[in-house]
Design a protein around this motif. Structure first.
Motif, PDB file in Angstrom:
ATOM      1  N   ASN A 111       1.161  -1.164   0.137  1.00 16.85           N
ATOM      2  CA  ASN A 111       0.219  -0.161  -0.133  1.00 16.85           C
ATOM      3  C   ASN A 111       0.685   1.186  -0.019  1.00 16.85           C
ATOM      4  OD1 ASN A 111      -2.639  -1.478   1.091  1.00 16.85           O
ATOM      5  ND2 ASN A 111      -1.692  -1.726   2.479  1.00 16.85           N
ATOM      6  N   GLY A 112       0.004   2.666  -0.407  1.00 14.01           N
ATOM      7  CA  GLY A 112       1.441   3.838  -0.183  1.00 14.01           C
ATOM      8  C   GLY A 112      -0.089   4.352  -1.809  1.00 14.01           C
ATOM      9  N   VAL A 113       1.370   5.387  -2.030  1.00 11.60           N
ATOM     10  CA  VAL A 113       0.572   7.028  -2.729  1.00 11.60           C
ATOM     11  C   VAL A 113       0.734   6.621  -4.030  1.00 11.60           C
ATOM     12  CG1 VAL A 113       0.020   8.045  -0.576  1.00 11.60           C
ATOM     13  CG2 VAL A 113       2.333   8.532  -2.062  1.00 11.60           C
ATOM     14  N   LEU A 114       0.555   6.745  -5.159  1.00 15.50           N
ATOM     15  CA  LEU A 114       0.722   6.564  -6.693  1.00 15.50           C
ATOM     16  C   LEU A 114       1.004   8.653  -7.022  1.00 15.50           C
ATOM     17  CD1 LEU A 114       0.968   6.795  -9.569  1.00 15.50           C
ATOM     18  CD2 LEU A 114      -1.140   6.204  -9.575  1.00 15.50           C
ATOM     19  N   SER A 115       1.800   9.121  -6.990  1.00 17.85           N
ATOM     20  CA  SER A 115       1.995  10.630  -6.706  1.00 17.85           C
ATOM     21  C   SER A 115       2.539  11.159  -8.337  1.00 17.85           C
ATOM     22  CB  SER A 115       4.018  10.699  -6.056  1.00 17.85           C
ATOM     23  OG  SER A 115       3.858  12.324  -5.680  1.00 17.85           O
ATOM     24  N   PHE A 116       2.096  12.166  -8.447  1.00 21.24           N
ATOM     25  CA  PHE A 116       2.283  12.872 -10.096  1.00 21.24           C
ATOM     26  C   PHE A 116       1.945  15.117  -9.075  1.00 21.24           C
ATOM     27  CE2 PHE A 116      -2.223  12.014  -9.942  1.00 21.24           C
ATOM     28  CZ  PHE A 116      -2.745  12.787 -10.403  1.00 21.24           C
ATOM     29  N   GLY A 117       3.345  15.366  -9.524  1.00 18.84           N
ATOM     30  CA  GLY A 117       3.324  16.378  -9.489  1.00 18.84           C
ATOM     31  C   GLY A 117       3.419  16.942  -8.163  1.00 18.84           C
ATOM     32  N   LEU A 118       2.051  17.494  -6.880  1.00 17.93           N
ATOM     33  CA  LEU A 118       1.756  17.938  -6.118  1.00 17.93           C
ATOM     34  C   LEU A 118       0.901  16.941  -5.313  1.00 17.93           C
ATOM     35  CD1 LEU A 118       2.240  21.926  -5.834  1.00 17.93           C
ATOM     36  CD2 LEU A 118       4.596  20.053  -5.099  1.00 17.93           C
TER      37      LEU A 118
ATOM     38  N   SER B 166      13.278   5.485  -1.351  1.00 14.38           N
ATOM     39  CA  SER B 166      11.411   6.203  -1.240  1.00 14.38           C
ATOM     40  C   SER B 166      10.807   3.989  -1.172  1.00 14.38           C
ATOM     41  CB  SER B 166      10.863   6.398  -2.862  1.00 14.38           C
ATOM     42  OG  SER B 166       9.706   6.124  -2.434  1.00 14.38           O
ATOM     43  N   HIS B 167       9.579   3.720  -0.689  1.00 17.91           N
ATOM     44  CA  HIS B 167       9.067   2.352  -0.734  1.00 17.91           C
ATOM     45  C   HIS B 167       7.246   2.230  -0.873  1.00 17.91           C
ATOM     46  CE1 HIS B 167      13.272  -0.197  -0.341  1.00 17.91           C
ATOM     47  NE2 HIS B 167      13.385   0.660   0.538  1.00 17.91           N
ATOM     48  N   GLU B 168       7.497   2.855  -0.936  1.00 25.30           N
ATOM     49  CA  GLU B 168       5.757   3.061  -0.701  1.00 25.30           C
ATOM     50  C   GLU B 168       5.168   4.426  -1.764  1.00 25.30           C
ATOM     51  OE1 GLU B 168       4.824   4.267   3.615  1.00 25.30           O
ATOM     52  OE2 GLU B 168       5.982   2.229   4.296  1.00 25.30           O
ATOM     53  N   SER B 169       5.943   4.651  -2.436  1.00 18.55           N
ATOM     54  CA  SER B 169       4.932   5.601  -3.799  1.00 18.55           C
ATOM     55  C   SER B 169       5.687   5.136  -5.127  1.00 18.55           C
ATOM     56  CB  SER B 169       5.611   7.242  -3.067  1.00 18.55           C
ATOM     57  OG  SER B 169       7.239   7.409  -3.313  1.00 18.55           O
ATOM     58  N   ILE B 170       4.622   5.935  -5.762  1.00 21.62           N
ATOM     59  CA  ILE B 170       5.115   5.130  -6.488  1.00 21.62           C
ATOM     60  C   ILE B 170       4.909   6.751  -8.430  1.00 21.62           C
ATOM     61  CG2 ILE B 170       4.452   4.377  -9.524  1.00 21.62           C
ATOM     62  CD1 ILE B 170       2.079   2.371  -8.143  1.00 21.62           C
ATOM     63  N   ASP B 171       6.553   7.059  -8.198  1.00 22.50           N
ATOM     64  CA  ASP B 171       6.780   8.450  -8.360  1.00 22.50           C
ATOM     65  C   ASP B 171       6.230   8.478  -9.854  1.00 22.50           C
ATOM     66  OD1 ASP B 171       6.906   9.035  -5.430  1.00 22.50           O
ATOM     67  OD2 ASP B 171       9.049   8.229  -5.944  1.00 22.50           O
TER      68      ASP B 171
ATOM     69  N   TYR C 145      -0.154  -4.543 -13.056  1.00 21.17           N
ATOM     70  CA  TYR C 145      -0.709  -4.908 -11.530  1.00 21.17           C
ATOM     71  C   TYR C 145      -1.899  -3.193 -12.030  1.00 21.17           C
ATOM     72  CZ  TYR C 145       3.791  -6.615  -9.761  1.00 21.17           C
ATOM     73  OH  TYR C 145       4.850  -7.383  -9.476  1.00 21.17           O
ATOM     74  N   VAL C 146      -2.514  -4.068 -10.970  1.00 19.64           N
ATOM     75  CA  VAL C 146      -3.331  -3.680 -10.687  1.00 19.64           C
ATOM     76  C   VAL C 146      -3.498  -2.406  -9.827  1.00 19.64           C
ATOM     77  CG1 VAL C 146      -6.311  -2.636 -10.499  1.00 19.64           C
ATOM     78  CG2 VAL C 146      -5.360  -4.893 -12.255  1.00 19.64           C
ATOM     79  N   LEU C 147      -3.768  -0.606 -10.226  1.00 19.17           N
ATOM     80  CA  LEU C 147      -3.975  -0.504  -9.106  1.00 19.17           C
ATOM     81  C   LEU C 147      -5.279   0.822  -8.432  1.00 19.17           C
ATOM     82  CD1 LEU C 147      -1.732   2.078 -10.830  1.00 19.17           C
ATOM     83  CD2 LEU C 147      -0.666   0.508  -9.038  1.00 19.17           C
ATOM     84  N   VAL C 148      -5.483   0.036  -6.985  1.00 17.70           N
ATOM     85  CA  VAL C 148      -6.652   0.044  -6.461  1.00 17.70           C
ATOM     86  C   VAL C 148      -6.853   0.754  -5.270  1.00 17.70           C
ATOM     87  CG1 VAL C 148      -8.943  -1.105  -5.188  1.00 17.70           C
ATOM     88  CG2 VAL C 148      -7.144  -2.226  -6.419  1.00 17.70           C
ATOM     89  N   PRO C 149      -7.960   2.727  -5.814  1.00 18.31           N
ATOM     90  CA  PRO C 149      -8.155   3.662  -5.203  1.00 18.31           C
ATOM     91  C   PRO C 149      -8.196   3.005  -3.173  1.00 18.31           C
ATOM     92  CG  PRO C 149      -9.462   3.592  -6.394  1.00 18.31           C
ATOM     93  CD  PRO C 149      -8.765   2.694  -6.485  1.00 18.31           C
ATOM     94  N   GLY C 150      -7.620   3.416  -2.390  1.00 14.42           N
ATOM     95  CA  GLY C 150      -7.029   4.177  -0.896  1.00 14.42           C
ATOM     96  C   GLY C 150      -8.719   4.351  -0.752  1.00 14.42           C
ATOM     97  N   LYS C 151      -9.383   4.608   1.061  1.00 12.70           N
ATOM     98  CA  LYS C 151     -10.199   4.975   0.975  1.00 12.70           C
ATOM     99  C   LYS C 151      -9.886   7.476   0.429  1.00 12.70           C
ATOM    100  CE  LYS C 151     -11.111   2.118   5.087  1.00 12.70           C
ATOM    101  NZ  LYS C 151     -11.497   1.880   6.289  1.00 12.70           N
TER     102      LYS C 151
END
Length: 314
Positions: free
Chosen positions: A7-14, A87-92, A111-117
């Motif tokens: 689990n992590g974050v998908l990061s693009f820009g800010l 960095s282990h918890e983000s897709i930059d 892989y399939v990216l599933v959105p968090g809450k």
């Protein structure tokens, strides 16, 4: 429900979109065990010291790199960890490129990216923007201490991440001897080009992946089931048909082959009945010549007996 890889974050820009990375493939391989052919007991793979022949326990095994033939440098766990990205918890995502610029050879694993809450808004925003612009997000992701290049793109309602191979991992097609000649250089006539185009158009179809199955795996599973039912007796899987004798030569009547292919495809848009019958032909029908041969064997023996008795009487 499948468990996420991480689990992590998908990061693009800010923007940061919380996501769970789920496997996008399903392994369908049939797994085999090696047995001792003498008593059918399972064979174990043991870690053995090449000098002493003694088994080595896992706790005594270390990782090493062979920098020259027979010469190794040992790497400690902290050495490997120090090389891993922080960095282990983000897709930059670092850039957005045109979707058509990436050739299929780069794609490695989906892989399939599933959105968090409460992440639906950012998830849909990125998905729809990528769809509208026809672009793919290129970034980096760390999975199990290794950093991968990856591509993020929309697929239906999902955002899919596909690990990419690095350029160094792909063999350049220019490394091989390939025909750079034009059609006219190899004496391809306009009629042959037109016929080939008609054949391709006649076979044009929408991409329906559900129409394609691993037929070898299905046949092999049936062989295994038959082996289990018959307690060890089974039939051999039919071999693939041999290619024609002139398949590897340049002297081929392309027009004739194209006409036959086009005519065959017009008669049978999908799979032809004849090919289906050929695939499902029972092994018994193929075994008829053997029966005939076995019946002819006594005749040969009787002829041999007569010639033997004739020599004795002489």
């Amino acid at each position: 429900m499948a468990r996420p890889i991480w689990n992590g974050v998908l990061s693009f820009g800010l923007l940061n979109v919380p996501i769970s990375v789920m496997s996008g493939e399903r392994k369908m391989d049939l797994h085999f065990r090696m047995l001792d052919g003498r008593d059918k007991n399972p064979v174990r793979y043991e870690r053995v010291n090449s000098e002493t022949g003694e088994e080595v326990p896992w706790k005594s095994i270390v990782k090493a790199f062979e920098y020259a033939k027979g010469n190794y440098v040992v790497l400690e766990p902290e050495d490997i960890e120090s090389a891993a990205p922080e960095s282990h918890e983000s897709i930059d995502i670092e850039a957005f490129v045109d979707a058509t610029e990436i050739t299929p050879a780069y794609y490695e694993k989906p892989y399939v990216l599933v959105p968090g809450k409460k992440a639906d808004k950012g998830y849909v925003l990125l998905r729809e923007t990528l769809r509208k612009t026809g672009r793919i997000g290129i970034g980096r992701v760390v999975i199990r201490t290794r950093e991968y290049l990856c591509a993020v793109f929309p697929q239906g309602d999902a955002l899919v991440m596909n690990l990419l191979r690095y350029p160094q991992e792909i063999v350049d097609v220019d490394d091989y001897k390939l025909p750079a000649a034009k059609a006219s250089d190899v004496r391809i006539s306009k009629a042959e080009l037109d016929m080939a185009e008609k054949l391709i158009e006649s076979m044009a179809s929408a991409w329906k992946p559900e129409d394609y199955k691993d037929e070898f795996r299905d046949r092999l599973r049936k062989v295994i089931e038959q082996r289990v039912k018959s307690a060890g007796v089974t039939r051999r899987v039919d071999d693939e048909p041999e290619p024609p004798a002139d398949a590897t030569t340049n002297v081929v009547d392309f027009m004739s082959l194209l006409r036959k292919s086009l005519a065959t495809h017009k008669r049978t848009p999908a799979k032809s009945e004849s090919s289906a019958k050929a695939k499902t032909q029972s092994p018994r029908s193929k075994a008829k010549p053997r029966k005939a041969a076995s019946k002819a064997a006594p005749a040969k023996k009787s002829a041999k007996r007569r010639s033997t008795s004739a020599r004795k009487s002489a």
